[in-house]
Write an enzyme that holds these catalytic residues in place. Sequence first.
Site, short mmCIF file in Angstrom:
data_model
loop_
_atom_site.label_atom_id
_atom_site.label_comp_id
_atom_site.label_asym_id
_atom_site.label_seq_id
_atom_site.Cartn_x
_atom_site.Cartn_y
_atom_site.Cartn_z
CD GLU A 62 -2.95 -1.23 2.25
OE1 GLU A 62 -2.91 -0.37 3.14
OE2 GLU A 62 -3.74 -2.19 2.26
NE ARG A 82 -4.62 5.33 2.90
CZ ARG A 82 -5.08 4.44 3.72
NH1 ARG A 82 -5.70 4.82 4.81
NH2 ARG A 82 -4.94 3.17 3.47
CG HIS A 110 -10.02 5.88 5.53
ND1 HIS A 110 -10.94 4.88 5.31
CD2 HIS A 110 -8.82 5.26 5.74
CE1 HIS A 110 -10.31 3.70 5.35
NE2 HIS A 110 -9.04 3.91 5.63
NE ARG A 169 -4.68 5.06 9.27
CZ ARG A 169 -5.11 4.08 8.49
NH1 ARG A 169 -4.69 2.84 8.68
NH2 ARG A 169 -5.96 4.31 7.52
CG HIS A 180 -9.10 5.58 1.56
ND1 HIS A 180 -8.98 5.39 0.20
CD2 HIS A 180 -8.50 4.51 2.13
CE1 HIS A 180 -8.34 4.24 -0.03
NE2 HIS A 180 -8.04 3.69 1.13
#
Length: 531
Positions: free
Chosen positions: A115, A281, A342, A377, A235
Amino acid sequence: MKVLDYDYLVIGSGLAGLSVARHLSAHGNVLVVTKKNRSESNTNYAQGGIACVTLEEDTFDMHIADTLDAGAGLCDEDVVRTIVSDGPARMKELQDLGMPFTAKDGSNELDLGREGGHSMRRILHAGDITGEHIQATLLNDVDSNENIKILEYTHAIDLVTRNLNGMTFCVGAYLLDTKSGEIFAVRASYTILATGGAGKVYLYTSNPDVATAGGISIAWRAGAEIRNMEFIQFHPTCLYHPAAKSFLISEAVRGEGAELVDADGIPFMANYDRRGSLAPRDIVARAIDNEMKTRGLECVYLDIRHKGKEFLMKRFPNIYAKCKEFGVDMAIDLIPVVPAAHYCCGGVKTTVDGCTNVQGLMAVGEVASTGLHGANRLASNSLLEAIVCGYRAAQWIIAHPRKVDVSDITIPPWVFGDAVPSDEQVVVAHNWDEVRTCMWDYVGIVRTDKRLERALTRIMNIRREIRQYYFDYFVTADTLELRNIADAAMLIILSAMSRKESRGLHTSLDYPDTMLVSHDTVLDRSCEPKF
Ligand code: SIN
């Protein structure tokens, strides 16, 4: 008023709550309360998986470096090291409980996903419904444990605190049984918040309906310190479809090669970051926001057509089926996506063992701010944090039995007001929409002083109305959640206002630079503006 006595009260039934309950259950009786049915949690909807170092060519130092890089200077490195290093033991524990992590074809070797922001493949997953499997695995274990009782359809209203010897102690909570309407209290030596996140503070979110910031708000009202609430993670890729209710297209899809493109199929992420569509992100969400705003687009697209139907159906069976339901065949069509709220990187300030500044009150999982995430995060670090800190919090509690016998403490009965006239319920619904729309419009991916001020004025007005009209009357699940999202909205705005820079998930057009030295935002009860 009924008062129940337990050794431990756990509020929330996701990965963090069930982990802490399991480990405490050998040392006392545990009551787990949860707002809906026992499997309805943020955990249950996690698609991607759990980040953990398992390959020989991967190292803790590499995972730590990726986490610190994503966290944009605000992670607590010791906390990051502890959580990353504790990961393998906790994954083994999950596997011993029967967790079906996906293996490579015909072998026992784990199939690891990748990811954004990870320099290696290190995401353990169970197909593309990892969270659902975790939830089922833990519930299977907990349901046969005689020392754990789960009360469903039970909302925490507020914590019960006492001032003893100059310190604030938590001795339990007032709770609402949403089926019968009964209010009762639970008295416990330790109360552990594991209530998940705050996605529902925003109009568009990948989170389920239960993510209404309950733990953060009740902890703040009880005097707990709340840290870094400005860092709300959006997100980048939720399915854009009016009926899809922000269904997530996992970052693992980009990990397998999907590119972010415009409607003509032209990739654009290389214009923003050398890591392209697999940048962290915050960068990807800002890039999409910029593309949509500057080009007047309703959405952007993911293109993974080159992987072919067979691969897609095998690796992403749930996502493939869901997209198909909405008329999008991932093997043939571009997937329309937009960002949505998110993950809440801030929360109740805790140590890595879950301790808050209120004695007897612990917090674990998304509701807590341990210092792992910093200003942004790293993908799939949250389930890791939930299981590691759930275990650590239980060990800490076991090693620190309460010196005060809480069973001697009298809990005053809840004071009931009159019933809300039914025509007021429409105001509750209206205020719900207003909080969420206001936060989406003014406190979203890109912020300005003016928008934040506007948002604060509106949220303070709504909070005043909530206090004035509803809490002298009777308590319902809707009014409790409204109060919680409004308090959390205020905390997000105040935190954002106090950060005079752009960092990680907080971008301000008025303060575009990142300061050389920065600090955490910490708010407590005294932060409430007096207007
Ligand atoms: C995803 O599957 O994209 C979500 C994973 C995460 O938020 O950590």
